[in-house]
Design a protein around this motif. Structure first.
Motif, PDB file in Angstrom:
ATOM      1  N   LEU A 155      76.963 -79.298 104.295  1.00  0.00           N
ATOM      2  CA  LEU A 155      77.345 -80.267 103.270  1.00  0.00           C
ATOM      3  C   LEU A 155      77.775 -81.638 103.793  1.00  0.00           C
ATOM      4  O   LEU A 155      78.003 -82.543 102.984  1.00  0.00           O
ATOM      5  CB  LEU A 155      78.499 -79.703 102.413  1.00  0.00           C
ATOM      6  CG  LEU A 155      78.215 -78.402 101.667  1.00  0.00           C
ATOM      7  CD1 LEU A 155      79.469 -77.966 100.913  1.00  0.00           C
ATOM      8  CD2 LEU A 155      77.047 -78.562 100.710  1.00  0.00           C
ATOM      9  N   VAL A 156      77.871 -81.794 105.105  1.00  0.00           N
ATOM     10  CA  VAL A 156      78.438 -83.037 105.635  1.00  0.00           C
ATOM     11  C   VAL A 156      77.410 -83.801 106.455  1.00  0.00           C
ATOM     12  O   VAL A 156      76.760 -83.232 107.337  1.00  0.00           O
ATOM     13  CB  VAL A 156      79.682 -82.740 106.511  1.00  0.00           C
ATOM     14  CG1 VAL A 156      80.217 -84.030 107.122  1.00  0.00           C
ATOM     15  CG2 VAL A 156      80.760 -82.074 105.674  1.00  0.00           C
ATOM     16  N   ARG A 157      77.247 -85.067 106.141  1.00  0.00           N
ATOM     17  CA  ARG A 157      76.476 -85.978 106.989  1.00  0.00           C
ATOM     18  C   ARG A 157      77.408 -86.526 108.057  1.00  0.00           C
ATOM     19  O   ARG A 157      78.437 -87.117 107.751  1.00  0.00           O
ATOM     20  CB  ARG A 157      75.909 -87.140 106.169  1.00  0.00           C
ATOM     21  CG  ARG A 157      74.681 -86.791 105.355  1.00  0.00           C
ATOM     22  CD  ARG A 157      74.040 -88.051 104.787  1.00  0.00           C
ATOM     23  NE  ARG A 157      72.750 -87.749 104.219  1.00  0.00           N
ATOM     24  CZ  ARG A 157      72.500 -87.658 102.916  1.00  0.00           C
ATOM     25  NH1 ARG A 157      73.476 -87.831 102.059  1.00  0.00           N
ATOM     26  NH2 ARG A 157      71.288 -87.377 102.486  1.00  0.00           N
TER      27      ARG A 157
ATOM     28  N   PHE B 291      88.251 -80.563 101.746  1.00  0.00           N
ATOM     29  CA  PHE B 291      87.209 -79.898 100.971  1.00  0.00           C
ATOM     30  C   PHE B 291      86.882 -80.686  99.699  1.00  0.00           C
ATOM     31  O   PHE B 291      85.723 -80.766  99.284  1.00  0.00           O
ATOM     32  CB  PHE B 291      87.632 -78.474 100.613  1.00  0.00           C
ATOM     33  CG  PHE B 291      87.584 -77.522 101.770  1.00  0.00           C
ATOM     34  CD1 PHE B 291      86.435 -77.388 102.540  1.00  0.00           C
ATOM     35  CD2 PHE B 291      88.694 -76.758 102.116  1.00  0.00           C
ATOM     36  CE1 PHE B 291      86.376 -76.516 103.611  1.00  0.00           C
ATOM     37  CE2 PHE B 291      88.644 -75.885 103.186  1.00  0.00           C
ATOM     38  CZ  PHE B 291      87.496 -75.765 103.935  1.00  0.00           C
ATOM     39  N   LEU B 292      87.888 -81.287  99.080  1.00  0.00           N
ATOM     40  CA  LEU B 292      87.655 -82.109  97.892  1.00  0.00           C
ATOM     41  C   LEU B 292      86.816 -83.334  98.248  1.00  0.00           C
ATOM     42  O   LEU B 292      85.885 -83.700  97.522  1.00  0.00           O
ATOM     43  CB  LEU B 292      88.989 -82.542  97.278  1.00  0.00           C
ATOM     44  CG  LEU B 292      88.898 -83.449  96.049  1.00  0.00           C
ATOM     45  CD1 LEU B 292      88.159 -82.755  94.906  1.00  0.00           C
ATOM     46  CD2 LEU B 292      90.296 -83.877  95.594  1.00  0.00           C
ATOM     47  N   GLY B 293      87.141 -83.959  99.388  1.00  0.00           N
ATOM     48  CA  GLY B 293      86.355 -85.110  99.828  1.00  0.00           C
ATOM     49  C   GLY B 293      84.913 -84.743 100.107  1.00  0.00           C
ATOM     50  O   GLY B 293      83.996 -85.503  99.780  1.00  0.00           O
ATOM     51  N   VAL B 294      84.692 -83.572 100.691  1.00  0.00           N
ATOM     52  CA  VAL B 294      83.322 -83.112 100.960  1.00  0.00           C
ATOM     53  C   VAL B 294      82.564 -82.904  99.653  1.00  0.00           C
ATOM     54  O   VAL B 294      81.393 -83.276  99.530  1.00  0.00           O
ATOM     55  CB  VAL B 294      83.349 -81.814 101.788  1.00  0.00           C
ATOM     56  CG1 VAL B 294      81.963 -81.178 101.836  1.00  0.00           C
ATOM     57  CG2 VAL B 294      83.841 -82.102 103.195  1.00  0.00           C
TER      58      VAL B 294
ATOM     59  N   ILE C 173      79.411 -91.429 102.331  1.00  0.00           N
ATOM     60  CA  ILE C 173      79.355 -90.791 103.648  1.00  0.00           C
ATOM     61  C   ILE C 173      80.771 -90.744 104.211  1.00  0.00           C
ATOM     62  O   ILE C 173      81.431 -91.771 104.355  1.00  0.00           O
ATOM     63  CB  ILE C 173      78.415 -91.553 104.600  1.00  0.00           C
ATOM     64  CG1 ILE C 173      76.978 -91.516 104.057  1.00  0.00           C
ATOM     65  CG2 ILE C 173      78.469 -90.942 106.010  1.00  0.00           C
ATOM     66  CD1 ILE C 173      75.976 -92.262 104.898  1.00  0.00           C
ATOM     67  N   ILE C 174      81.220 -89.541 104.494  1.00  0.00           N
ATOM     68  CA  ILE C 174      82.587 -89.361 104.985  1.00  0.00           C
ATOM     69  C   ILE C 174      82.720 -89.970 106.379  1.00  0.00           C
ATOM     70  O   ILE C 174      81.917 -89.661 107.268  1.00  0.00           O
ATOM     71  CB  ILE C 174      82.948 -87.864 105.027  1.00  0.00           C
ATOM     72  CG1 ILE C 174      82.870 -87.261 103.625  1.00  0.00           C
ATOM     73  CG2 ILE C 174      84.337 -87.655 105.618  1.00  0.00           C
ATOM     74  CD1 ILE C 174      83.141 -85.778 103.577  1.00  0.00           C
ATOM     75  N   PRO C 175      83.719 -90.821 106.612  1.00  0.00           N
ATOM     76  CA  PRO C 175      83.908 -91.416 107.944  1.00  0.00           C
ATOM     77  C   PRO C 175      84.166 -90.349 109.000  1.00  0.00           C
ATOM     78  O   PRO C 175      84.692 -89.262 108.714  1.00  0.00           O
ATOM     79  CB  PRO C 175      85.140 -92.313 107.759  1.00  0.00           C
ATOM     80  CG  PRO C 175      85.225 -92.557 106.283  1.00  0.00           C
ATOM     81  CD  PRO C 175      84.693 -91.329 105.635  1.00  0.00           C
ATOM     82  N   THR C 176      83.812 -90.659 110.239  1.00  0.00           N
ATOM     83  CA  THR C 176      84.002 -89.719 111.333  1.00  0.00           C
ATOM     84  C   THR C 176      85.468 -89.333 111.492  1.00  0.00           C
ATOM     85  O   THR C 176      85.800 -88.177 111.795  1.00  0.00           O
ATOM     86  CB  THR C 176      83.495 -90.330 112.646  1.00  0.00           C
ATOM     87  OG1 THR C 176      82.114 -90.693 112.482  1.00  0.00           O
ATOM     88  CG2 THR C 176      83.611 -89.357 113.795  1.00  0.00           C
TER      89      THR C 176
END
Length: 225
Positions: A95-97, A22-25, A38-41
């Motif tokens: 919130l996530v790409r 959640f912090l990373g998001v 952009i968060i890695p898969t």
């Protein structure tokens, strides 16, 4: 090692993994202005692992009790896991790409395709590296076709022709987008293969017609659904 200590380890580990995700998001909140994190898969494995640890801790707690009291931690799991799952789903949608695909241009630059967050409209983004973050390939997001009703959105892929001159998006078995590119794409934007096109065909026949004109422009046919 006692079961109590083991349960605490799994419980603490599960909570910490979920909090870290959640912090990373929150750090990578979607934005259209400036470079974007952009968060890695692979990061999607973090909340899954956290959920598994929570379940294990609950099962250990149940094993440590006798009689009807074993049902208490199991009941807690039945209440907590669905709530956490719904929260994760909401975060993923809003919130996530999501990274879908990526290609490497002839000059060595990576182009990343993402599914943009949203409940109803299905929209996509193209990004390339800007240091340790990502920058939108286009200044305007409306240069990529979208669909409000889900038309031709299945199995999206980013495709580069063998000669490295065209970059396309294939969705639902048809071409939906096409750009002419140069070996070194540094400051200039890719040029659309179909100039003056609207970004949202209004019917199935219009989508198929657009795909046919892209196929004629690049000399490559997609697989029809």
């Amino acid at each position: 090692m006692s079961l109590t200590f083991l349960r605490r380890i799994f419980l603490t580990g599960g909570v910490l993994l979920l909090l870290a995700y959640f912090l990373g998001v929150m750090i990578a909140l979607p934005s259209k202005n400036g470079p974007q994190i952009i968060i890695p898969t692979a990061a999607n494995l973090i909340p899954n692992a956290g959920m598994i640890l929570l379940v294990i801790s609950g099962l250990i707690a149940a094993a440590m009790r006798a009689g009807w009291r074993r049902a208490v931690p199991l009941l807690n799991l039945a209440l907590v896991i669905p709530v956490v799952g719904l929260l994760l789903g909401f975060v993923e949608l809003t919130l996530v790409r999501r990274e879908i695909d990526r290609v490497i241009l002839p000059g060595g630059r990576v182009v990343l395709m993402t599914l943009e967050p949203g409940f109803t409209d299905t929209s996509f983004g193209l990004w390339w590296p800007d240091g340790w973050r990502w920058k939108a390939v286009f200044d305007a997001g409306d240069q990529i076709t979208y669909s409000e009703d889900g038309s031709f959105t299945s199995d999206p892929r980013l495709v580069l022709t063998r000669d490295g001159r065209h970059l396309m998006i294939r969705r639902g078995g048809i071409w939906t987008d096409c750009w002419m590119i140069q070996p070194e794409m540094t400051s200039s934007e890719p040029t659309p293969c179909l100039a003056g096109e609207g970004n949202s065909p209004g019917s199935r026949s219009a989508w198929l017609d657009r795909s046919d004109r892209i196929a004629a422009a690049i000399g490559a046919e997609p697989a029809r659904p």
